[in-house]
Design an enzyme around this catalytic site. Structure first.
Site, PDB file in Angstrom:
ATOM      1  N   CYS A 142      24.039  63.299 -31.097  1.00 50.86           N
ATOM      2  CA  CYS A 142      24.045  62.583 -29.817  1.00 50.86           C
ATOM      3  C   CYS A 142      23.784  61.092 -30.049  1.00 50.86           C
ATOM      4  CB  CYS A 142      22.993  63.175 -28.883  1.00 50.86           C
ATOM      5  SG  CYS A 142      23.107  62.567 -27.180  1.00 50.86           S
ATOM      6  N   CYS A 143      22.804  60.769 -30.877  1.00 52.14           N
ATOM      7  CA  CYS A 143      22.530  59.366 -31.206  1.00 52.14           C
ATOM      8  C   CYS A 143      23.740  58.710 -31.840  1.00 52.14           C
ATOM      9  CB  CYS A 143      21.341  59.262 -32.166  1.00 52.14           C
ATOM     10  SG  CYS A 143      19.716  59.611 -31.448  1.00 52.14           S
ATOM     11  N   CYS A 226      16.575  56.091 -24.624  1.00 46.54           N
ATOM     12  CA  CYS A 226      17.164  56.933 -23.585  1.00 46.54           C
ATOM     13  C   CYS A 226      16.066  57.674 -22.820  1.00 46.54           C
ATOM     14  CB  CYS A 226      18.127  57.936 -24.214  1.00 46.54           C
ATOM     15  SG  CYS A 226      19.574  57.172 -24.968  1.00 46.54           S
ATOM     16  N   CYS A 229      14.635  61.067 -24.039  1.00 42.31           N
ATOM     17  CA  CYS A 229      14.114  61.088 -25.406  1.00 42.31           C
ATOM     18  C   CYS A 229      12.922  60.164 -25.625  1.00 42.31           C
ATOM     19  CB  CYS A 229      15.226  60.716 -26.393  1.00 42.31           C
ATOM     20  SG  CYS A 229      16.610  61.890 -26.376  1.00 42.31           S
ATOM     21  N   CYS A 254      17.452  56.749 -35.123  1.00 40.48           N
ATOM     22  CA  CYS A 254      18.696  57.227 -34.518  1.00 40.48           C
ATOM     23  C   CYS A 254      19.883  57.089 -35.460  1.00 40.48           C
ATOM     24  CB  CYS A 254      18.982  56.466 -33.227  1.00 40.48           C
ATOM     25  SG  CYS A 254      19.296  54.706 -33.479  1.00 40.48           S
TER      26      CYS A 254
END
Length: 280
Positions: A142-143, A226, A229, A254
């Protein structure tokens, strides 16, 4: 995916504005780093601005360190280019703060980059919208899709970038220099003016100069990214523990500043890119 970074050629990038590139090799930057290391952040910023002009940008997610560099650089170059990657999962307070920053520093050139919608769609279809909670490899995926790849695209138009990295932030950052070659973004120059500062130095500058800062700091946040997170830390916890707090023995990175290579993660990135762009 760091291998892809190293094959990236900024001068073929659509954002590349032409003209002679300003490039250094490791030996040259090593010598410059020795000269700059004992100097104040303002001196490092001045060197970066004088050396690269409009081909250097401050890359920031509007955390406190980036706010300090922005304030320092704005005094030298009001039309500073400022790049941010909007992952699509920011806190609402971050968007509000971005507007406040533009009001305070009206001459900056704020350039907002977004992830590739096809890649995000492919990832969410396959793994769900909150995939990061289930597995470290999925969080890194996702990162990578939401942050690392958009920044790679953004930096293609630059010869150098400023970051707010400090050596005291986390073990993976303990050896950073104030200026270094960024081999993960095409060999451009990476400037870390606050490398030898500690958190107290940052806040002292903010208070002394009335620098606007992200409102979530007043609610116990110490690392803001985010919304799903990041969280406020508990008393006595390390500042970085507000990031990905559900993970154990995983990197608090990340992939932007510290390339992360694991077989499962890289395989899944390739799979998602294949789904997004029709490659099989």
């Amino acid at each position: 995916m760091s291998g892809n970074h190293r094959n990236f050629k900024p001068d073929t990038h659509p954002l590349f504005t032409g003209g002679p590139r300003i490039q250094f090799d490791d030996l040259e930057i090593g010598a410059i780093a020795i000269e700059l290391d004992p100097l104040d952040p303002e001196d490092v910023i001045r060197w970066g601005l004088e050396t690269f002009g409009d081909r250097v940008a401050l890359v920031t997610a509007f955390q406190i360190d980036g706010s300090v560099i922005l304030d320092m650089a704005y005094r030298m170059k009001p039309d500073l280019r400022v790049v941010t990657v909007d992952t699509g999962r920011f806190h609402e307070e971050t968007y509000q703060f971005m507007e406040r920053v533009k009001e305070r520093y009206p001459e900056i050139q704020l350039e907002v980059f977004f992830p590739d919608c096809r890649e995000v769609e492919a990832m969410v279809r396959k793994h769900g919208v909150n995939l990061f909670y289930r597995d470290v490899h999925l969080r890194l995926l996702c990162c990578h899709i939401r942050k690392v790849r958009p920044l790679l695209r953004a930096l293609g138009g630059f010869d150098a970038w400023f970051t707010g990295l400090r050596r005291d932030q986390w073990a993976s950052r303990a050896a950073i220099r104030k200026v270094e070659i960024d081999h993960d973004h095409g060999g451009i120059v990476k400037l870390n003016p606050l490398a030898d500062w500690v958190k107290e130095d940052v806040w002292e500058y903010v208070r002394a100069n009335g620098v606007p800062y992200h409102p979530l700091y007043d609610r116990g946040y110490t690392s803001i990214g985010c919304a799903p997170c990041t969280r406020p830390i508990r008393p006595g916890e390390d500042d970085r523990l507000g990031r990905w707090w559900w993970e154990e023995n995983a990197p608090k990175e990340c992939g932007i500043h510290c390339p992360i290579e694991t077989g499962g993660f890289e395989h899944e990135v390739e799979a998602i890119l294949g789904l997004a762009h029709g490659h099989h």
